[in-house]
Every structure is written in C-alpha cells, then in structure tokens.
Design a protein around this motif. Structure first.
Motif, PDB file in Angstrom:
ATOM      1  N   MET A 123     -15.974 -12.369 -28.093  1.00 15.02           N
ATOM      2  CA  MET A 123     -16.277 -13.710 -27.552  1.00 15.02           C
ATOM      3  C   MET A 123     -17.429 -13.614 -26.573  1.00 15.02           C
ATOM      4  O   MET A 123     -18.320 -14.457 -26.566  1.00 15.02           O
ATOM      5  N   GLY A 124     -17.406 -12.579 -25.732  1.00 10.38           N
ATOM      6  CA  GLY A 124     -18.474 -12.393 -24.750  1.00 10.38           C
ATOM      7  C   GLY A 124     -19.825 -12.183 -25.405  1.00 10.38           C
ATOM      8  O   GLY A 124     -20.861 -12.452 -24.806  1.00 10.38           O
ATOM      9  N   ARG A 177     -20.870 -21.599 -35.794  1.00 13.56           N
ATOM     10  CA  ARG A 177     -21.637 -22.264 -36.856  1.00 13.56           C
ATOM     11  C   ARG A 177     -21.026 -23.599 -37.234  1.00 13.56           C
ATOM     12  O   ARG A 177     -21.700 -24.600 -37.328  1.00 13.56           O
ATOM     13  N   GLU A 229     -24.114 -13.474 -32.334  1.00 14.98           N
ATOM     14  CA  GLU A 229     -23.944 -14.865 -31.881  1.00 14.98           C
ATOM     15  C   GLU A 229     -23.603 -15.742 -33.075  1.00 14.98           C
ATOM     16  O   GLU A 229     -24.359 -15.825 -34.037  1.00 14.98           O
ATOM     17  N   GLY A 230     -22.451 -16.374 -33.020  1.00 16.44           N
ATOM     18  CA  GLY A 230     -22.033 -17.269 -34.093  1.00 16.44           C
ATOM     19  C   GLY A 230     -21.353 -16.564 -35.258  1.00 16.44           C
ATOM     20  O   GLY A 230     -20.879 -17.223 -36.182  1.00 16.44           O
ATOM     21  N   LEU A 231     -21.308 -15.236 -35.225  1.00 16.02           N
ATOM     22  CA  LEU A 231     -20.663 -14.500 -36.316  1.00 16.02           C
ATOM     23  C   LEU A 231     -19.171 -14.865 -36.389  1.00 16.02           C
ATOM     24  O   LEU A 231     -18.481 -14.888 -35.369  1.00 16.02           O
ATOM     25  N   ASP A 232     -18.690 -15.162 -37.580  1.00 12.58           N
ATOM     26  CA  ASP A 232     -17.258 -15.448 -37.747  1.00 12.58           C
ATOM     27  C   ASP A 232     -16.512 -14.134 -37.933  1.00 12.58           C
ATOM     28  O   ASP A 232     -16.775 -13.377 -38.872  1.00 12.58           O
ATOM     29  N   MET A 283     -21.985 -21.499 -29.853  1.00 12.61           N
ATOM     30  CA  MET A 283     -22.683 -20.682 -30.847  1.00 12.61           C
ATOM     31  C   MET A 283     -21.966 -20.671 -32.202  1.00 12.61           C
ATOM     32  O   MET A 283     -22.449 -20.073 -33.159  1.00 12.61           O
ATOM     33  N   GLY A 322     -20.653 -13.730 -28.166  1.00 18.35           N
ATOM     34  CA  GLY A 322     -21.037 -14.965 -28.857  1.00 18.35           C
ATOM     35  C   GLY A 322     -20.412 -15.164 -30.225  1.00 18.35           C
ATOM     36  O   GLY A 322     -20.729 -16.139 -30.915  1.00 18.35           O
ATOM     37  N   ALA A 323     -19.530 -14.252 -30.649  1.00 11.64           N
ATOM     38  CA  ALA A 323     -18.888 -14.424 -31.953  1.00 11.64           C
ATOM     39  C   ALA A 323     -17.812 -15.504 -31.886  1.00 11.64           C
ATOM     40  O   ALA A 323     -17.292 -15.821 -30.817  1.00 11.64           O
ATOM     41  N   THR A 324     -17.500 -16.079 -33.041  1.00  9.55           N
ATOM     42  CA  THR A 324     -16.363 -17.000 -33.163  1.00  9.55           C
ATOM     43  C   THR A 324     -15.193 -16.174 -33.668  1.00  9.55           C
ATOM     44  O   THR A 324     -15.259 -15.624 -34.768  1.00  9.55           O
ATOM     45  N   VAL A 325     -14.153 -16.061 -32.861  1.00 12.96           N
ATOM     46  CA  VAL A 325     -13.122 -15.058 -33.134  1.00 12.96           C
ATOM     47  C   VAL A 325     -11.774 -15.705 -33.435  1.00 12.96           C
ATOM     48  O   VAL A 325     -11.321 -16.588 -32.699  1.00 12.96           O
TER      49      VAL A 325
END
Lengths: 301, 301
Positions: free
Chosen positions: B183-184, A197, B161-164, A195, B186-189
């Motif tokens: 992470m669970g 970007r 989802e995909g949020l930085d 997911m 869907g974010a990019t952490v």
C-alpha cells in the motif's frame, strides 16, 4: 417529495447513545475502584476551528462518566514546552488519556507531538505502538474514526467472516486501520486509493464499502453492488444554493438507491467516533490500572 | 524432458548476493565511524531445528560485514532469566540487533519475549512499534520475510503504483506487513485468507500474487492472470517418491505455465529474507547511532 431510497439509514446518534450507556457503567466500576477515567484535551492557539469538536467531546464525556478537562495554550508555546506538558500528563496518575486537538500552529509538528503521548494514554490511537498492536489483534487503543466505522458495520446483520469489503482511502489513521480491523474480523479486504486503476471494479464486487477520502460525490450508486453497506467517513463542507452544507464522500442520492444500508453525513460515523474516544478513555484507564498492579505485584514480566 | 514454462524464474540467491554487497558497504562505513554492526542470536534448548537457519545467518552476516554471535541457553532457563539476558543486550552499546531463534521451549512465550527486545534492536521487525512504523511509512525495521517478498517484486519491470495485488495469507508477521508495504508503494491490495469465499476471484484479477499460508499446492495456474508475478513464501516439507522435498504454496508446474515470473522454493524468498536481516542490522545500527547522537546533542525532542 418522493424518495426512491432503498437503503436503510444507519443512525449513528442512537448507536452512540447505546455505547455511552455501556461505557458509563464501566467508567462507574473503575471509579468505584479508585480509577475514575479522566481525559485532558490540549489545544494550542486560536481555538475557533476545534471548539465545536471540544464541546462535543466534553458533552459526550459527561454522559459516558468520563471526566474531561479542556486546556488551551497560547500559540507562542514552543514544541519543547508542549512536550514538557505532555510528559507531566504522562506521569500524572490522575490523567488517563490525552487528546491533541488539531489544527496546531505551523511550528508544532503534530506527528512528533503525538509520539510524546505515552502509548497507554494514547486515547486517539495514533501512536505507532497502538497501530502495531491492532495489527497483532491485541486489545489496543485504536484510532477512533477507524474503530467507529468498523463498529457501525458490526451493528448490521452481516457475517463478517468472509465478507468482501473495499476500503477507499489508505490514510494511516483511517483507511489502513479499518483494513486491519476488518482483516482481524475475518473479512476479505481490498484497499483502494488515488492510484487504483478502477475503484469500481473492486467496490462493485463488495458486500461493504468504506470511503474515507475527503471528496464529495466520489462514490456513486453505479459503483455499488445492490444491497451493499456503505460507510461514509468523509466530512466535506460544500456550498449549495441553500447555503453551506456538510456532506460525505458519497453521492448520497444515487448510493441510497442501490445500497442496502448507508450512513448519513452528518449523523453517521461522526457521533460514534466521539463515543469511541470515551471507550478508549475507559480502556486506557483499565490498562493503566493493570499496568500499575503488575508493577507492584512484581510477578509478571 | 520438455518444459512448457513461460514464467521467468526469479533468482533469490543472486538478488541476495547483490544486496549483501551493498549492505557490506554501509556496514563498513558505520564501522569506520565506530559503529560496527553486530547481531546476537539467542537460541534455547535443543538447537537442531534452528541450527541450519543460524548457520545460514552466520554465513550471510560474514559476507555482509555484520558481526554475528550465536548464543545458546539451556532449556531449563526461566522466562525471567531470558528477559534479563535481553535487558542486558538492550543496554549494551556493542550489540545492535537481537535475533530470537524459534522454536522455543513451551514455557517461554515467544511474543512476550519478542516485546522485551528494544524496538531499536528489533532486527526481526516483530515489535508492535516496528509494525506501527511501517503502517506510518516511516523508516523502520520491517519483518524480514515480508520485506524480502516485496523487495523481490521491486526487482521486476512492473510499475507498483496502481498495480493490482492479491496477498493470500493474513498472518501478523508476513501477510499483513506485505499488504501495508505494498500500500505504501501505491499498489491496490486485496488480502485473502482461509475465510475468503473465492480466492481465485481476487487472484485472477491481479498483476501480482503473494502466497504465505503453508499449504503445498494451494495456488494453481488457473488462479492466475496470464503474465502475473507469483511470489511464493511458503516453505513446506513434503514426501515424494524420491524422498522428502521442500516446496512452496504454489503448484509450481501449473503456475509456471501461466505466470510471467515465479519464485522457486527453495532459492526464492528464503535467501533474500536472510539478506534483509542483515539490512535491518545495518539500519538498526544507524538508528542507534542517531539516537545516541540526539541524546547528547540535546537539541532534538
């Protein structure tokens, strides 16, 4: 054939050889005190798929001073019966670690089965309590593949404190544990996944990249910072004009032109993973020995 | 006084009010089935430091339909005695959650004490097994502050989802659990800390920034992407010309000029954290109810 590789190949096999020699010393010391490390491997049903792994583990165990017993149960065994087997192994002081080979038949839920292994005998490092202990930076039985990948990074001449690292893949047993292990070592870690970007935005700014997704060619050279370390955890079977081949998640050719270090597949993370299983067997035995002593000393809470 | 704030203030108190109303409904439903949620708070020795927290929790429990008993033990109690108290509470079906107030006297090791709380009654979400279950994305009792910070982000009109996201601070009970929870979702952490070379490099590329370090003024407006969400978990007492004040880890003025949303301190994460404690009390009660039922049904493994 000429090569434009600039990356140094990381030799997982020779790292594993060195590790097994150290593990064998510890195993010997434990055996001398009456605690010979011993693993039991459980496979269920048709074993063709797991056979190669089991044989590999058996060979690795032998050279690491760890006893290894491979058990196979008929595909018709019920979940209740299997849990009973595990409870018996949990209670048996001569068994220090339990390995559950995959795949399992459809009627056996692997996660529930894994939870039935006592945390102190969980040499695969899959139990939630094992994962939690890693987060707490406690001495713990970590998931073998994740620990192996991080051990490989530690063999490189890089300072881990403050190192910018990108982990691609956020599975519970590989990507996430790699991330905590690295955090515990002082790295600045970004975890990317399907997911995300722009994976390249993160990976290009990183001194080391771990990839564990299961997609051949996912990481290409233009996604790497020149000189970065690339640890490739993927294991994929692909068809080539020369027949089937095993490859990782990296496009090896283009990555090797940019990276400073790269793990081959096979021969990179794989052999180290099996060595970590033996290291966990020895650690589990030591933890059980201490647990046993503490119970009888009755001074510890 | 004029303000150049562009950030919307996130009102933790009103989020907590809404949550408590929902929790009270669930608590009522459980009570009707004979499972009235009930917490026991343990403090040891001089309680002045913890008193405000305990009173706050007591008030929050009342409006969330959770029974709350505050116990205080003399500073001379031994670790063995305290563990005995916890074992009694673990075994008592009328107690669904145990809170250990800090600080504790020097002779009481807080981590060892926390581990003596049964995982199913660990409403503070501190047990390694609780942390491991979060990593596995299982329904689990999460560490209250981390869960609260993430719940606050979920109230904003952002797609997770995909949020930085950058998390500044990598403590076991706040920074790291925030990272897995995100992470669970869907974010990019990216997790930064005191060894990170450039926190700003990561935070400026992020749509949301969490800070939990305990350093006033650590995050300044120039470290943020315009429009980003800033969740400030720090709680610091500072002296000002107008007397002592409680502030977070963000330089509020400069951050509020750049951020899209910002949590105030106090009044941001704090009230939501206490509401999450009550949510955990209800979840713990439900898990115990299911555990009890499963034991007697004897059909589940």
């Amino acid at each position: 054939m000429t090569s434009t590789h600039r990356a140094a190949l990381i030799d997982g096999k020779s790292i594993a050889v060195k590790m097994r020699a150290e593990i064998a010393q510890e195993a010997g010391a434990l055996a001398a005190e009456g605690w010979q490390p011993r693993l039991v491997s459980i496979s269920v049903g048709d074993t063709a798929a797991a056979e190669l792994y089991v044989r590999n583990q058996q060979r690795s165990a032998e050279s690491a001073g760890v006893q290894f017993e491979a058990r196979n149960y008929d595909a018709s065994i019920s979940m209740e019966q299997l849990v009973g087997v595990l409870q018996g192994l949990n209670a048996d002081p001569r068994v220090n670690g339990i390995i559950i080979q995959r795949p399992l038949p459809d009627h056996i839920p692997v996660k529930a089965l894994q939870k039935a292994v006592h945390p102190l005998k969980d040499v695969e490092g899959m139990h939630p309590a094992s994962i939690g202990n890693i987060v707490y930076n406690d001495l713990a039985l970590g998931p073998c593949t994740a620990v192996a990948a991080v051990e490989i990074l530690k063999t490189l001449p890089l300072t881990l404190e403050g190192l910018d690292v990108t982990v691609i893949g956020h599975s519970e047993i590989v990507g996430k544990p790699i991330a905590f292990l690295l955090m515990g070592l002082g790295a600045t870690v970004t975890v990317c996944h399907h997911m995300t970007r722009s994976v390249a935005m993160h990976s290009r700014a990183s001194d080391a990249v771990f990839v564990a997704v299961g997609k051949p060619g996912l990481v290409t050279g233009d996604m790497l910072k020149p000189g970065a370390a690339l640890i490739d955890i993927g294991i994929n079977r692909v068809d080539t004009p020369d027949g089937p081949r095993t490859v990782g998640d990296a496009d090896f050719q283009s990555c090797a032109e940019v990276a400073g270090w790269i793990t081959p597949v096979p021969g990179g993370v794989g052999p180290v993973t099996v060595a970590i299983l033996m290291q966990n067997a020895v650690l589990a035995t030591r933890l059980q020995k201490e647990h046993y002593a503490a119970q009888y000393a009755n001074t510890e809470v």
